[in-house]
Design a protein around this motif. Structure first.
Motif, PDB file in Angstrom:
ATOM      1  N   ASP A  73       0.828  -1.205   0.000  1.00 27.51           N
ATOM      2  CA  ASP A  73       0.000   0.000   0.000  1.00 27.51           C
ATOM      3  C   ASP A  73       0.862   1.255   0.000  1.00 27.51           C
ATOM      4  O   ASP A  73       0.584   2.229  -0.723  1.00 27.51           O
ATOM      5  N   GLN A  74       1.908   1.266   0.823  1.00 28.97           N
ATOM      6  CA  GLN A  74       2.792   2.428   0.869  1.00 28.97           C
ATOM      7  C   GLN A  74       3.476   2.652  -0.470  1.00 28.97           C
ATOM      8  O   GLN A  74       3.632   3.794  -0.925  1.00 28.97           O
ATOM      9  N   ALA A  75       3.879   1.568  -1.110  1.00 31.22           N
ATOM     10  CA  ALA A  75       4.541   1.672  -2.409  1.00 31.22           C
ATOM     11  C   ALA A  75       3.587   2.230  -3.464  1.00 31.22           C
ATOM     12  O   ALA A  75       3.973   3.079  -4.285  1.00 31.22           O
ATOM     13  N   GLN A  76       2.345   1.788  -3.461  1.00 36.09           N
ATOM     14  CA  GLN A  76       1.367   2.289  -4.424  1.00 36.09           C
ATOM     15  C   GLN A  76       1.120   3.779  -4.221  1.00 36.09           C
ATOM     16  O   GLN A  76       1.004   4.545  -5.185  1.00 36.09           O
ATOM     17  N   ASP A  77       1.022   4.211  -2.975  1.00 40.09           N
ATOM     18  CA  ASP A  77       0.831   5.642  -2.697  1.00 40.09           C
ATOM     19  C   ASP A  77       2.024   6.451  -3.189  1.00 40.09           C
ATOM     20  O   ASP A  77       1.856   7.545  -3.757  1.00 40.09           O
ATOM     21  N   ALA A  78       3.223   5.934  -2.989  1.00 39.43           N
ATOM     22  CA  ALA A  78       4.422   6.645  -3.429  1.00 39.43           C
ATOM     23  C   ALA A  78       4.472   6.752  -4.945  1.00 39.43           C
ATOM     24  O   ALA A  78       4.869   7.787  -5.498  1.00 39.43           O
ATOM     25  N   LEU A  79       4.053   5.712  -5.652  1.00 39.62           N
ATOM     26  CA  LEU A  79       4.026   5.763  -7.116  1.00 39.62           C
ATOM     27  C   LEU A  79       3.017   6.801  -7.608  1.00 39.62           C
ATOM     28  O   LEU A  79       3.293   7.566  -8.534  1.00 39.62           O
ATOM     29  N   ALA A  80       1.848   6.822  -6.980  1.00 43.20           N
ATOM     30  CA  ALA A  80       0.826   7.793  -7.383  1.00 43.20           C
ATOM     31  C   ALA A  80       1.313   9.219  -7.161  1.00 43.20           C
ATOM     32  O   ALA A  80       1.055  10.111  -7.979  1.00 43.20           O
ATOM     33  N   ALA A  81       2.034   9.440  -6.059  1.00 46.01           N
ATOM     34  CA  ALA A  81       2.554  10.773  -5.757  1.00 46.01           C
ATOM     35  C   ALA A  81       3.629  11.193  -6.756  1.00 46.01           C
ATOM     36  O   ALA A  81       3.913  12.384  -6.916  1.00 46.01           O
ATOM     37  N   THR A  82       4.233  10.244  -7.439  1.00 43.98           N
ATOM     38  CA  THR A  82       5.284  10.523  -8.417  1.00 43.98           C
ATOM     39  C   THR A  82       4.727  10.512  -9.833  1.00 43.98           C
ATOM     40  O   THR A  82       5.479  10.543 -10.808  1.00 43.98           O
ATOM     41  N   ASN A  83       3.389  10.452  -9.960  1.00 39.68           N
ATOM     42  CA  ASN A  83       2.728  10.413 -11.272  1.00 39.68           C
ATOM     43  C   ASN A  83       3.082   9.170 -12.076  1.00 39.68           C
ATOM     44  O   ASN A  83       3.063   9.187 -13.303  1.00 39.68           O
ATOM     45  N   LEU A  84       3.399   8.088 -11.362  1.00 38.12           N
ATOM     46  CA  LEU A  84       3.596   6.791 -11.999  1.00 38.12           C
ATOM     47  C   LEU A  84       2.469   5.871 -11.555  1.00 38.12           C
ATOM     48  O   LEU A  84       1.789   6.134 -10.565  1.00 38.12           O
ATOM     49  N   ALA A  85       2.261   4.778 -12.271  1.00 37.81           N
ATOM     50  CA  ALA A  85       1.129   3.896 -11.997  1.00 37.81           C
ATOM     51  C   ALA A  85       1.618   2.536 -11.504  1.00 37.81           C
ATOM     52  O   ALA A  85       2.668   2.050 -11.927  1.00 37.81           O
ATOM     53  N   PHE A  86       0.831   1.937 -10.613  1.00 38.33           N
ATOM     54  CA  PHE A  86       1.130   0.595 -10.115  1.00 38.33           C
ATOM     55  C   PHE A  86       0.703  -0.430 -11.148  1.00 38.33           C
ATOM     56  O   PHE A  86      -0.404  -0.381 -11.677  1.00 38.33           O
ATOM     57  N   GLY A  87       1.617  -1.370 -11.453  1.00 37.91           N
ATOM     58  CA  GLY A  87       1.307  -2.413 -12.412  1.00 37.91           C
ATOM     59  C   GLY A  87       0.785  -3.664 -11.734  1.00 37.91           C
ATOM     60  O   GLY A  87      -0.410  -3.889 -11.643  1.00 37.91           O
ATOM     61  N   LYS A  88       1.684  -4.482 -11.202  1.00 42.82           N
ATOM     62  CA  LYS A  88       1.302  -5.722 -10.536  1.00 42.82           C
ATOM     63  C   LYS A  88       2.338  -6.056  -9.476  1.00 42.82           C
ATOM     64  O   LYS A  88       3.433  -5.489  -9.453  1.00 42.82           O
ATOM     65  N   SER A  89       1.975  -6.985  -8.599  1.00 41.02           N
ATOM     66  CA  SER A  89       2.881  -7.454  -7.560  1.00 41.02           C
ATOM     67  C   SER A  89       3.250  -8.907  -7.830  1.00 41.02           C
ATOM     68  O   SER A  89       2.402  -9.712  -8.215  1.00 41.02           O
ATOM     69  N   VAL A  90       4.518  -9.219  -7.620  1.00 45.14           N
ATOM     70  CA  VAL A  90       5.028 -10.578  -7.786  1.00 45.14           C
ATOM     71  C   VAL A  90       5.741 -10.971  -6.499  1.00 45.14           C
ATOM     72  O   VAL A  90       6.576 -10.220  -5.988  1.00 45.14           O
ATOM     73  N   GLY A  91       5.396 -12.144  -5.949  1.00 42.79           N
ATOM     74  CA  GLY A  91       6.007 -12.599  -4.704  1.00 42.79           C
ATOM     75  C   GLY A  91       7.307 -13.353  -4.944  1.00 42.79           C
ATOM     76  O   GLY A  91       7.418 -14.125  -5.900  1.00 42.79           O
ATOM     77  N   ARG A  92       8.284 -13.116  -4.073  1.00 41.42           N
ATOM     78  CA  ARG A  92       9.555 -13.824  -4.129  1.00 41.42           C
ATOM     79  C   ARG A  92      10.012 -14.119  -2.700  1.00 41.42           C
ATOM     80  O   ARG A  92       9.760 -13.340  -1.784  1.00 41.42           O
ATOM     81  N   TRP A  93      10.693 -15.281  -2.533  1.00 40.43           N
ATOM     82  CA  TRP A  93      11.243 -15.610  -1.226  1.00 40.43           C
ATOM     83  C   TRP A  93      12.424 -14.684  -0.932  1.00 40.43           C
ATOM     84  O   TRP A  93      13.170 -14.302  -1.831  1.00 40.43           O
TER      85      TRP A  93
END
Length: 343
Positions: free
Chosen positions: A159-179
């Protein structure tokens, strides 16, 4: 005496005849000629020519001329044409406009994909537009292409990352999980494109989120080679230790007697402990030659052997040990059977 028109006073203007009633005291029947009665002329004033028509026409012409002159002044005469200053820098554009008798104001800058930073991308009024003589033309300077750098989002929640992207005029694409062995579960490990990449507004940025430490399921190596177990577990970044080595009559030397934990889920760096077999405990067969059968049996059983007796080929019935199998000095597993050959 009757008065005729010739006898009367001189008229000032033409007259018109108007019928009148018979004179008093007279009846129509007394007129000798039985002709209509004479009527007295009535004087009238001649009509004078009007001057209102030309005056109204003159006033109308003057009014129309005034309106036309005012329209020309307010619509055209007091305006000038805005010079074209697009793609000039601020100094050059200002000089050109001031030479045309216009003032210059600087508006808010704007991004442009085609015009270099610092150059004019638009004016208000636009080139060729009308502006009051001595009026003001507002310049809009270019900021260059609108671009944004991917921010450093490592360690933030989704959620924090998505808010930061929106504030930078960039868009959230997708999330991928990794160990991850170092980043707690649910936090950003990295972005794609990576941090610092310059993108157009609205470009998509994917997040790589931590799934936490990767669980490692281990199997039970009991009865199997310790060396094989060690190689397999260390290959999965687990620590391996031997806590004890024991003799075993059932587990071959070098195999695993037990392990801790026996099974379950571990993580990189965790430790698996083993008890490794030394194989059966070996006992040296003592000298029993020439001993009495009872004494030899007691000695061997005391060492953990099982004793059996047989007659030697040259048996004489003396009851003494002639030889043993295994022989004196051999090391054999504890619990092995020792055969005594009696003489």
């Amino acid at each position: 005496m009757r008065t005729t028109p010739a006898d009367g006073p001189r008229a000032e203007a033409p007259t018109s005849a108007v019928p009148v009633a018979p004179a008093p005291g007279r009846t129509p029947g007394t007129s000798p000629a039985k002709s209509p009665s004479k009527v007295a002329p009535v004087a009238t004033t001649a009509r004078r020519r009007s001057v209102r028509g030309p005056l109204v026409l003159l006033l109308t012409v003057l009014l129309l001329a005034g309106v036309a002159g005012g329209a020309y002044w307010f619509g055209w005469a007091r305006y000038t044409t805005t010079p074209g200053v697009l793609t000039l820098d601020e100094a050059a554009a200002t000089s050109k406009l001031e030479d045309a008798g216009l003032d210059v104001a600087i508006g808010d800058p704007a991004y442009s994909e085609n015009v270099d930073p610092g150059l004019v991308i638009s004016t208000d009024p636009g080139p060729g537009g009308k502006v009051l003589s001595g009026g003001t033309v507002t310049l809009v300077l270019s900021l260059g292409p609108e671009r944004y750098d991917v921010p450093d989002l490592a360690g933030r929640t989704e959620d924090q990352a998505q808010d930061a992207l929106a504030a930078t005029n960039l868009a959230f694409g997708k999330s991928v999980g990794r160990w991850s062995e170092t980043v707690p579960e649910g936090q950003v490990i990295r972005t794609s494109p990576k941090t610092g990449t310059t993108l157009k507004p609205g470009a998509l940025v994917d997040l790589v989120l931590s799934r936490g430490r990767k669980p490692l399921t281990i199997k039970d190596w009991t009865g199997k080679s310790y060396d094989a177990a060690k190689a397999a577990l260390e290959g999965r970044k687990l620590q391996v230790t031997v806590t004890d080595e024991q003799y075993s009559d059932t587990v071959a030397e070098g195999d695993v007697i037990s392990q801790d934990p026996a099974t379950g889920t571990l993580y990189k760096g965790d430790t698996v402990s083993f008890v490794v077999s030394l194989g059966p405990e070996l006992v040296e067969v003592p000298r029993v030659r020439a001993m009495g059968v009872e004494a030899a049996t007691e000695l061997l059983e005391g060492l953990g052997f099982v004793v059996e007796t047989e007659q030697a080929d040259n048996y004489l019935g003396l009851g003494f040990v002639f030889s043993s199998d295994p022989s004196q000095g051999d090391e054999v597993p504890k619990g092995s059977t020792i055969t005594l050959f009696l003489i």
